[in-house]
Design a protein around this motif. Structure first.
Motif, short mmCIF file in Angstrom:
data_model
loop_
_atom_site.label_atom_id
_atom_site.label_comp_id
_atom_site.label_asym_id
_atom_site.label_seq_id
_atom_site.Cartn_x
_atom_site.Cartn_y
_atom_site.Cartn_z
N MET A 1 0.84 -1.18 0.00
CA MET A 1 0.00 0.00 0.00
C MET A 1 0.88 1.25 0.00
O MET A 1 0.64 2.17 -0.77
N ASN A 25 -11.47 -2.16 3.92
CA ASN A 25 -10.18 -2.66 4.41
C ASN A 25 -9.06 -1.69 4.03
O ASN A 25 -8.19 -1.37 4.85
N TYR A 28 -9.30 1.38 6.20
CA TYR A 28 -8.81 1.09 7.56
C TYR A 28 -7.29 1.23 7.63
O TYR A 28 -6.74 1.89 8.51
N HIS A 29 -6.60 0.60 6.68
CA HIS A 29 -5.14 0.64 6.68
C HIS A 29 -4.61 2.04 6.34
O HIS A 29 -3.59 2.48 6.90
N LYS A 32 -4.73 4.04 9.46
CA LYS A 32 -3.62 3.70 10.37
C LYS A 32 -2.31 4.33 9.90
O LYS A 32 -1.53 4.83 10.71
N LEU A 33 -2.05 4.31 8.60
CA LEU A 33 -0.84 4.95 8.07
C LEU A 33 -0.87 6.46 8.28
O LEU A 33 0.15 7.08 8.58
#
Length: 159
Positions: A1, A25, A28-29, A32-33
Motif C-alpha cells: 500500500m 479494508n 482502515y489501513h 492507520k498509516l
C-alpha cells in the motif's frame, strides 16, 4: 500500500482495486498509516457519482522504512549496530591516536596575534583543526564506514 502511494497519489478505491481488497479494508489501513504520520491527504477527487474521495500520498518528512524478508531486516539491523559500535571504537582510537602523537612530537607554535573575527584567521583555524591527526583519522574512518554502508545498500538493491 505504501509503495503504491510512493508511485503516485491514490484514493482508497484505487488502492483497493490494485491490492484486490475491499474499500473498507483499504480505508482502515490508510487511516492507520495516516495516524502514524506516514501518509497524508493531499487532495480531494470526485467520483462519477459526485462523492468526495480523499487522495493519499506519503508525507514530505523524511522517514526510514525497511520492507523485505526477515533475513534482510536482521542483516540491516546487524550492520547498523556494528557501524555504531565501530564508530564508537573509531572515536576512542582517534582520541588515543592524537594523544600519542601530541606526546611524541615537539610542540608547534601557534600564531595568536590574529584576531579571531578575521575571516582568513577563522578559515586557517578550521583548516588547522581538520588537519589534526585525530580529526583526520576520525573523518577517514567515518568515510570508510559510509562507503561500506553504501556498498551494502547498492548490493541489496533489486535488479
Amino acid at each position: 500500500m505504501f509503495d503504491l502511494l510512493y508511485e503516485e497519489p491514490q484514493t482508497a478505491s484505487d488502492i483497493a482495486k490494485s491490492l484486490d481488497m475491499s474499500v473498507q479494508n483499504a480505508k482502515y489501513h490508510l487511516d492507520k498509516l495516516e495516524e502514524a504520520g506516514l501518509i497524508e491527504i493531499i487532495d480531494i477527487w470526485y467520483s462519477d457519482r459526485g462523492r468526495e474521495m480523499n487522495v493519499y500520498a506519503p508525507t514530505s518528512s523524511s522517514i526510514i522504512l525497511f520492507a523485505g524478508n526477515t533475513n534482510e531486516k536482521r542483516s540491516l539491523r546487524k550492520i547498523l549496530k556494528q557501524s555504531l559500535g565501530i564508530t564508537g571504537i573509531l572515536g576512542i582510537a582517534s582520541f588515543l591516536f592524537g594523544w600519542v602523537l601530541r606526546n611524541l612530537r615537539p610542540e608547534t607554535i601557534v600564531d595568536t596575534d590574529t584576531a579571531p573575527s578575521n575571516p582568513v584567521s577563522v578559515i586557517n583555524n578550521l583548516v588547522q583543526f581538520l588537519a589534526l591527526p585525530e580529526i583526520a583519522f576520525l573523518l577517514g574512518g567515518v568515510f570508510v564506514i559510509l562507503l561500506t554502508l553504501g556498498g551494502w545498500y547498492l548490493a541489496t538493491l533489486p535488479d
